[in-house]
Design an enzyme around this catalytic site. Structure first.
Site, PDB file in Angstrom:
ATOM      1  N   TYR A 110     -15.706  14.553  45.255  1.00  0.00           N
ATOM      2  CA  TYR A 110     -14.629  15.130  44.452  1.00  0.00           C
ATOM      3  C   TYR A 110     -13.364  14.320  44.750  1.00  0.00           C
ATOM      4  O   TYR A 110     -12.693  14.521  45.760  1.00  0.00           O
ATOM      5  CB  TYR A 110     -14.428  16.612  44.789  1.00  0.00           C
ATOM      6  N   ASP A 154     -17.205  14.619  40.431  1.00  0.00           N
ATOM      7  CA  ASP A 154     -15.969  14.539  39.649  1.00  0.00           C
ATOM      8  C   ASP A 154     -15.125  13.445  40.284  1.00  0.00           C
ATOM      9  O   ASP A 154     -14.471  13.666  41.305  1.00  0.00           O
ATOM     10  CB  ASP A 154     -15.250  15.884  39.681  1.00  0.00           C
ATOM     11  N   HIS A 258     -14.705  21.497  33.181  1.00  0.00           N
ATOM     12  CA  HIS A 258     -15.752  20.484  33.205  1.00  0.00           C
ATOM     13  C   HIS A 258     -17.081  21.120  32.793  1.00  0.00           C
ATOM     14  O   HIS A 258     -17.270  22.336  32.939  1.00  0.00           O
ATOM     15  CB  HIS A 258     -15.941  19.920  34.614  1.00  0.00           C
TER      16      HIS A 258
END
Length: 267
Positions: A110, A154, A258
């Site tokens: 992330y 991500d 998302h």
């Protein structure tokens, strides 16, 4: 047989556990990598995941911010919870598992969002993001005849022109600035990683995994960005069967901004 892996920035795993359960029931991936879990390890919701058949769970979380989790039907061996930029954010987790006839090192990332101002001199969040990407250069796609690597998560950067709704209008917007996109692509290619989401998708085709909460009608405006990624070492490319972006999940009740990205491979 098929090996299925999904990655999803869930934007609070406890708040959106009903969506996670819905996704697991419907799509039954072998592995699900979550980001932005926003949950300290001692409060992580193990029970509903185990009830869904996911006995193997690796987590790296903190209260209110960040956090990654890798849940699996297959046994996992935790390898590393790496610290970046000398900051104790929970933004990385790597595990080993068996998939596609290999021992796979799976990284779950992330990457920092970077704030709003794309200037590291006045925005410490953007400076942190650039430093994070720079340190990711040490994460290589190691492989041999019996091992392989996968990197998902991500990454908060849409690197290619058609990974955003308007290349021209977003060139000075954090997530698509030239310094970010060049840094991420240099890290990917230098580390030997293959961009599996673009392997069978032409570069001129639009590809999104994120739509802002700010849009009154996200589907109609369709101003998306590809912020979520699946990469692998070169010896996994031949196993790739399909990549699916679950766009419909953006319209679920109380959704993340998302959506899940699902990779299917011959096992």
């Amino acid at each position: 047989m098929t090996f299925t892996l999904a990655t999803w920035n869930i934007n609070s795993v406890r708040l959106r556990m009903p969506l996670v359960e819905r996704f697991l029931r419907s799509y039954q991936p072998d592995v699900l990598c979550l980001q932005e879990t926003k949950c300290p390890d001692d409060l992580f919701p193990f029970e509903p995941l185990r009830a869904a058949g996911y006995e193997h769970i690796a987590i790296h979380g903190q209260k209110g911010y960040h956090g990654v989790a890798t849940i699996s039907r297959r046994p996992l061996e935790i390898v590393e919870k790496r610290r970046f930029c000398e900051i104790d954010d929970t933004r990385h987790l790597s595990v080993k598992l068996n998939a596609a006839g290999k021992t796979v090192l799976l990284h779950n990332f992330y990457v920092p969002a970077g704030g709003d101002e794309p200037d590291p001199e006045i925005n410490p969040k953007f400076k942190h993001k650039l430093g994070f990407i720079d340190e990711m250069n040490g994460v290589r796609a190691g492989f041999d005849g019996e091992s392989a690597s996968i990197l998902v998560g991500d990454l908060n950067i849409a690197p290619l022109e058609h990974d955003v709704w308007s290349h021209k209008q977003l060139l000075n917007v954090v997530s698509h600035t030239p310094i970010e996109t060049a840094g991420l692509e240099a890290m990917r290619t230098g580390g030997g990683w293959a961009d599996l989401m673009r392997h069978d998708v032409p570069y001129e085709q639009k590809l999104y995994t994120w739509w802002s909460y700010r849009a009154q009608d996200w589907a109609a405006s369709d101003r998306g960005r590809r912020l979520d990624h699946i990469w692998s070492s070169p010896n996994m490319i031949g196993n790739l069967a399909e990549i699916e972006i679950l766009r419909e999940a953006r319209g679920w009740d109380r959704p993340s901004d998302h959506v899940p990205v699902i990779m299917r491979m011959t096992d």
